[in-house]
Design a protein around this motif. Sequence first.
Motif, PDB file in Angstrom:
ATOM      1  N   SER A  54     -58.863  83.315 -94.661  1.00 20.00           N
ATOM      2  CA  SER A  54     -58.841  84.261 -93.546  1.00 20.00           C
ATOM      3  C   SER A  54     -60.141  85.059 -93.459  1.00 20.00           C
ATOM      4  O   SER A  54     -60.472  85.574 -92.400  1.00 20.00           O
ATOM      5  N   ASN A  55     -60.878  85.151 -94.565  1.00 19.52           N
ATOM      6  CA  ASN A  55     -62.127  85.917 -94.526  1.00 19.52           C
ATOM      7  C   ASN A  55     -63.345  84.995 -94.531  1.00 19.52           C
ATOM      8  O   ASN A  55     -64.346  85.297 -95.160  1.00 19.52           O
ATOM      9  N   LEU A  56     -63.254  83.888 -93.812  1.00 20.03           N
ATOM     10  CA  LEU A  56     -64.416  83.010 -93.633  1.00 20.03           C
ATOM     11  C   LEU A  56     -65.486  83.757 -92.841  1.00 20.03           C
ATOM     12  O   LEU A  56     -65.194  84.381 -91.821  1.00 20.03           O
ATOM     13  N   ARG A  57     -66.691  83.684 -93.298  1.00 17.61           N
ATOM     14  CA  ARG A  57     -67.796  84.306 -92.578  1.00 17.61           C
ATOM     15  C   ARG A  57     -68.259  83.356 -91.480  1.00 17.61           C
ATOM     16  O   ARG A  57     -68.197  82.134 -91.629  1.00 17.61           O
ATOM     17  N   PRO A  58     -68.762  83.884 -90.370  1.00 12.40           N
ATOM     18  CA  PRO A  58     -69.223  83.017 -89.278  1.00 12.40           C
ATOM     19  C   PRO A  58     -70.379  82.126 -89.728  1.00 12.40           C
ATOM     20  O   PRO A  58     -71.150  82.488 -90.628  1.00 12.40           O
ATOM     21  N   LEU A  59     -70.491  80.956 -89.096  1.00 10.48           N
ATOM     22  CA  LEU A  59     -71.558  80.019 -89.451  1.00 10.48           C
ATOM     23  C   LEU A  59     -72.937  80.615 -89.220  1.00 10.48           C
ATOM     24  O   LEU A  59     -73.873  80.345 -89.967  1.00 10.48           O
ATOM     25  N   GLY A  60     -73.069  81.429 -88.180  1.00 10.82           N
ATOM     26  CA  GLY A  60     -74.354  82.070 -87.909  1.00 10.82           C
ATOM     27  C   GLY A  60     -74.782  82.989 -89.037  1.00 10.82           C
ATOM     28  O   GLY A  60     -75.967  83.107 -89.344  1.00 10.82           O
ATOM     29  N   GLU A  61     -73.829  83.634 -89.659  1.00  9.69           N
ATOM     30  CA  GLU A  61     -74.136  84.512 -90.785  1.00  9.69           C
ATOM     31  C   GLU A  61     -74.360  83.695 -92.062  1.00  9.69           C
ATOM     32  O   GLU A  61     -75.216  84.021 -92.878  1.00  9.69           O
ATOM     33  N   PHE A  62     -73.584  82.621 -92.220  1.00 12.21           N
ATOM     34  CA  PHE A  62     -73.715  81.780 -93.417  1.00 12.21           C
ATOM     35  C   PHE A  62     -75.036  81.010 -93.419  1.00 12.21           C
ATOM     36  O   PHE A  62     -75.651  80.823 -94.466  1.00 12.21           O
ATOM     37  N   PHE A  63     -75.475  80.566 -92.239  1.00 10.60           N
ATOM     38  CA  PHE A  63     -76.732  79.826 -92.109  1.00 10.60           C
ATOM     39  C   PHE A  63     -77.826  80.672 -91.480  1.00 10.60           C
ATOM     40  O   PHE A  63     -78.605  80.180 -90.672  1.00 10.60           O
TER      41      PHE A  63
END
Length: 175
Positions: free
Chosen positions: A33-42
């Motif tokens: 549920s606390n997956l970070r957005p792809l834009g933030e991860f990459f």
Amino acid sequence: MSRISIPISAITDRFNLGRFTEGNRMPLANRFSNLRPLGEFFDFKRLSKPENFGEVQSRASYNLGYFSSNYAVVFVMLSIYSLLTNLLLLFVIILVAGGMWGIGRLGGRDLDIGPIHATTSQLYTALLVVSVPLGIFASPISTVLWLIGASGTCILAHASFMDKPIENAFSEEAV
């Protein structure tokens, strides 16, 4: 004979491994549920070379907690990739799971197919005799070692090179 029972807390408390068992109590839905957005991860703008080993430790400690769900997804994706590239291992896993499920569906009764009569112990033995050589030939140990190396390299490289957000960097300096 009595079974030896060692509580897991005795091991984790003694070696300060509590952080590894705390995540195991979390339901799977809460884990993702606390997956970070792809834009933030990459976020390539936050990638930088750490100046010293202390900064590597600080970044890795922060990012392993902050992106833990994303790293779990990376591990699952690498696991799926390793099974898709090792089709014999995938076949053995499906064979064992399907065989155990099929034998369990018999409910303890014998299998009668025409003139063939097999007890459940014979079926389990046949499954063992077929799956063990195939499982050894499928090289699960090398697959697991590859998975550990690949996920460790990807995750630790990302955690070490991804800089902390600006607001967290300044809050640490004030302490």
